[in-house]
Design a protein around this motif. Sequence first.
Motif, mmCIF file in Angstrom:
data_model
loop_
_atom_site.group_PDB
_atom_site.id
_atom_site.type_symbol
_atom_site.label_atom_id
_atom_site.label_comp_id
_atom_site.label_asym_id
_atom_site.label_seq_id
_atom_site.Cartn_x
_atom_site.Cartn_y
_atom_site.Cartn_z
ATOM 1 N N ILE A 205 -15.570 -26.600 32.184
ATOM 2 C CA ILE A 205 -14.768 -27.065 31.046
ATOM 3 C C ILE A 205 -15.442 -28.261 30.377
ATOM 4 N N ALA A 206 -15.942 -29.189 31.204
ATOM 5 C CA ALA A 206 -16.610 -30.374 30.663
ATOM 6 C C ALA A 206 -17.873 -30.002 29.897
ATOM 7 N N ALA A 207 -18.590 -28.985 30.358
ATOM 8 C CA ALA A 207 -19.812 -28.549 29.667
ATOM 9 C C ALA A 207 -19.479 -28.014 28.279
ATOM 10 N N PHE A 208 -18.398 -27.237 28.181
ATOM 11 C CA PHE A 208 -17.963 -26.749 26.863
ATOM 12 C C PHE A 208 -17.561 -27.919 25.964
ATOM 13 N N ALA A 209 -16.821 -28.881 26.541
ATOM 14 C CA ALA A 209 -16.368 -30.037 25.754
ATOM 15 C C ALA A 209 -17.556 -30.863 25.269
ATOM 16 N N ALA A 210 -18.546 -31.048 26.134
ATOM 17 C CA ALA A 210 -19.734 -31.819 25.747
ATOM 18 C C ALA A 210 -20.505 -31.105 24.641
ATOM 19 N N PHE A 211 -20.613 -29.783 24.746
ATOM 20 C CA PHE A 211 -21.324 -29.018 23.717
ATOM 21 C C PHE A 211 -20.631 -29.172 22.364
ATOM 22 N N TRP A 212 -19.293 -29.084 22.379
ATOM 23 C CA TRP A 212 -18.525 -29.261 21.136
ATOM 24 C C TRP A 212 -18.731 -30.664 20.569
ATOM 25 N N ALA A 213 -18.616 -31.680 21.448
ATOM 26 C CA ALA A 213 -18.711 -33.066 20.991
ATOM 27 C C ALA A 213 -20.095 -33.372 20.432
ATOM 28 N N ILE A 214 -21.126 -32.884 21.084
ATOM 29 C CA ILE A 214 -22.491 -33.132 20.613
ATOM 30 C C ILE A 214 -22.715 -32.450 19.272
ATOM 31 N N THR A 215 -22.186 -31.248 19.119
ATOM 32 C CA THR A 215 -22.310 -30.544 17.835
ATOM 33 C C THR A 215 -21.627 -31.327 16.721
ATOM 34 N N VAL A 216 -20.413 -31.819 16.985
ATOM 35 C CA VAL A 216 -19.662 -32.573 15.976
ATOM 36 C C VAL A 216 -20.338 -33.909 15.682
#
Length: 302
Positions: free
Chosen positions: A49-60
């Motif tokens: 879950i954290a990996a998905f959240a980090a990917f989203w945050a880095i993209t944004v």
Amino acid sequence: MTDKQKIRRLAGWTIIVAFAVMALKFVAWWLTGSVALYSDALESIVNVIAAFAAFWAITVSHKPADHDHQYGHHKAEYFSAVLEGVLIVVAALLIMAEVWRSWQNPAPLDEPGLGLAINASAAAINGFWAWLLIRNGRAHRSPALEADGHHIMTDVVTSVGVIAGLIGAVLTGWYFLDPLLALIVALNILWQGWKVIRTSLDGLMDRAVPMEETVRIRDIISTNSKGAMEVHDLKTRIAGRATFIEFHMVVDAGMTVGESHAICDRIEAALQQEIPSMRVTIHVEPHEEAKLPPGTTAVPFA
């Protein structure tokens, strides 16, 4: 490959690695029935879950500034890190519930050798990936990437402790060590979760750069400020990869706008060269009207 592409690529691969490690750990738990290995596997769900959240945050966070976010989207990574800290705490509470159930009915482990070998393989993969994320997170000023790396490294330490403890339980027959190890894992996870949340909240609260970097910024300003008289009210804040700097620069009242602007350009160029992520704001004041904030001292340039 640009820094942006490299960070995003690492974040994408982290999702794949997290799924692979989670699968290995659940296989190890399924083979052994160990509550300690179950706790280790449960934390891997948080990693995914954290990996998905980090990917989203880095993209944004890499999106350029727009009309509604004129200073950029740098702080998005802190939200990911806070979410990761909260998820870590939730995982710890779930592990504690399982510990209570297992403590009342300790049982021998099934297939301990194979299960522990699989878990050790997962820990080795995690160890390498955590080192890679922390290294690149620091190099590219990515809080989300670095927080994910620290979380995964915590998982590695946990796994090593669990494996060592379960080997002891198998050799001695003291199977109460299984839930005891799981409890230690849960407490360690709680502590790590708190540290991740605390660090991220510091970023959201506009924490200043460390003192050594402040001194470095002052030295750069002083070296490139020929023509100015002094600087005061130097302020800094960190927002993800970006460092925001602002200060008041005092010049002779007779100096032209063009001359003072040239000094500002020189200082900005020097700061940009040393700190590529820098955003600087300089307020120019004529010396006759310069006012120092209460409690501060003007620092004249050499």
